[in-house]
Design a protein around this motif. Structure first.
Motif, PDB file in Angstrom:
ATOM      1  N   CYS A   1       0.786  -1.001   0.112  1.00 14.36           N
ATOM      2  CA  CYS A   1      -0.058   0.005   0.113  1.00 14.36           C
ATOM      3  C   CYS A   1       0.948   1.156  -0.121  1.00 14.36           C
ATOM      4  O   CYS A   1       0.637   2.121  -0.770  1.00 14.36           O
ATOM      5  CB  CYS A   1      -0.893  -0.081   1.134  1.00 14.36           C
ATOM      6  N   ALA A   2       1.839   1.221   0.717  1.00 14.48           N
ATOM      7  CA  ALA A   2       2.848   2.477   0.765  1.00 14.48           C
ATOM      8  C   ALA A   2       3.540   2.413  -0.530  1.00 14.48           C
ATOM      9  O   ALA A   2       3.601   3.651  -1.164  1.00 14.48           O
ATOM     10  CB  ALA A   2       3.754   2.447   1.986  1.00 14.48           C
TER      11      ALA A   2
ATOM     12  N   PRO B   1      -3.121   2.775  -7.377  1.00 14.65           N
ATOM     13  CA  PRO B   1      -3.823   1.905  -7.027  1.00 14.65           C
ATOM     14  C   PRO B   1      -4.134   0.996  -7.964  1.00 14.65           C
ATOM     15  O   PRO B   1      -4.475  -0.377  -7.710  1.00 14.65           O
ATOM     16  CB  PRO B   1      -5.044   2.523  -6.119  1.00 14.65           C
ATOM     17  N   ALA B   2      -4.496   1.400  -9.195  1.00 13.66           N
ATOM     18  CA  ALA B   2      -4.635   0.584 -10.208  1.00 13.66           C
ATOM     19  C   ALA B   2      -3.458  -0.436 -10.381  1.00 13.66           C
ATOM     20  O   ALA B   2      -3.688  -1.584 -10.854  1.00 13.66           O
ATOM     21  CB  ALA B   2      -5.035   1.391 -11.446  1.00 13.66           C
ATOM     22  N   SER B   3      -2.395   0.224 -10.411  1.00 13.19           N
ATOM     23  CA  SER B   3      -1.073  -0.630 -10.740  1.00 13.19           C
ATOM     24  C   SER B   3      -0.960  -1.682  -9.639  1.00 13.19           C
ATOM     25  O   SER B   3      -0.658  -2.964  -9.946  1.00 13.19           O
ATOM     26  CB  SER B   3       0.073   0.173 -10.696  1.00 13.19           C
ATOM     27  N   LEU B   4      -1.330  -1.451  -8.318  1.00 14.01           N
ATOM     28  CA  LEU B   4      -1.492  -2.477  -7.385  1.00 14.01           C
ATOM     29  C   LEU B   4      -2.410  -3.560  -7.638  1.00 14.01           C
ATOM     30  O   LEU B   4      -1.927  -4.590  -7.529  1.00 14.01           O
ATOM     31  CB  LEU B   4      -1.549  -1.823  -5.909  1.00 14.01           C
ATOM     32  N   ALA B   5      -3.539  -3.066  -7.950  1.00 13.87           N
ATOM     33  CA  ALA B   5      -4.568  -4.097  -8.257  1.00 13.87           C
ATOM     34  C   ALA B   5      -4.197  -5.021  -9.507  1.00 13.87           C
ATOM     35  O   ALA B   5      -4.281  -6.204  -9.402  1.00 13.87           O
ATOM     36  CB  ALA B   5      -5.929  -3.546  -8.664  1.00 13.87           C
ATOM     37  N   LEU B   6      -3.479  -4.586 -10.457  1.00 13.54           N
ATOM     38  CA  LEU B   6      -2.896  -5.288 -11.708  1.00 13.54           C
ATOM     39  C   LEU B   6      -1.802  -6.143 -11.249  1.00 13.54           C
ATOM     40  O   LEU B   6      -1.747  -7.475 -11.416  1.00 13.54           O
ATOM     41  CB  LEU B   6      -2.302  -4.254 -12.728  1.00 13.54           C
ATOM     42  N   TYR B   7      -0.931  -5.770 -10.240  1.00 15.85           N
ATOM     43  CA  TYR B   7       0.085  -6.687  -9.714  1.00 15.85           C
ATOM     44  C   TYR B   7      -0.420  -7.781  -8.885  1.00 15.85           C
ATOM     45  O   TYR B   7      -0.029  -8.726  -8.991  1.00 15.85           O
ATOM     46  CB  TYR B   7       0.863  -5.791  -8.985  1.00 15.85           C
ATOM     47  N   MET B   8      -1.389  -7.613  -7.993  1.00 17.43           N
ATOM     48  CA  MET B   8      -1.798  -8.609  -7.272  1.00 17.43           C
ATOM     49  C   MET B   8      -2.694  -9.476  -8.026  1.00 17.43           C
ATOM     50  O   MET B   8      -2.942 -10.669  -7.778  1.00 17.43           O
ATOM     51  CB  MET B   8      -2.624  -7.884  -6.208  1.00 17.43           C
TER      52      MET B   8
END
Length: 72
Positions: free
Chosen positions: A30-31, A37-44
């Motif tokens: 998250c940090a 946040p969209a990139s985090l969602a794609l990564y996850m």
């Protein structure tokens, strides 16, 4: 560099042994992706796909909650 990286193919945390992503790694992610946040969602999502192949015995709903269900 975090010590809370996934240990494959079991997808456990190398730092604490919990199912990955552990609570610590979630906070770190998250940090790291604070402004993306969209990139985090794609990564996850990509981790979910990989984990579903390695953990084919695990229920899909459980893996979904584990990998993307915690994203806000």
């Amino acid at each position: 560099m975090t010590t809370h990286a996934p240990v494959l193919p079991l997808w456990t945390c190398g730092g604490c042994g919990a199912p990955w992503p552990c609570r610590t790694r979630r906070r770190e992610l998250c940090a790291e992706y604070d402004r993306a946040p969209a990139s985090l969602a794609l990564y996850m999502g990509s981790c979910l796909v990989a984990a579903s192949q390695d953990l084919s015995w695990a229920p899909a709903g459980l893996l979904h909650r584990r990998f993307v269900g915690w994203l806000a």
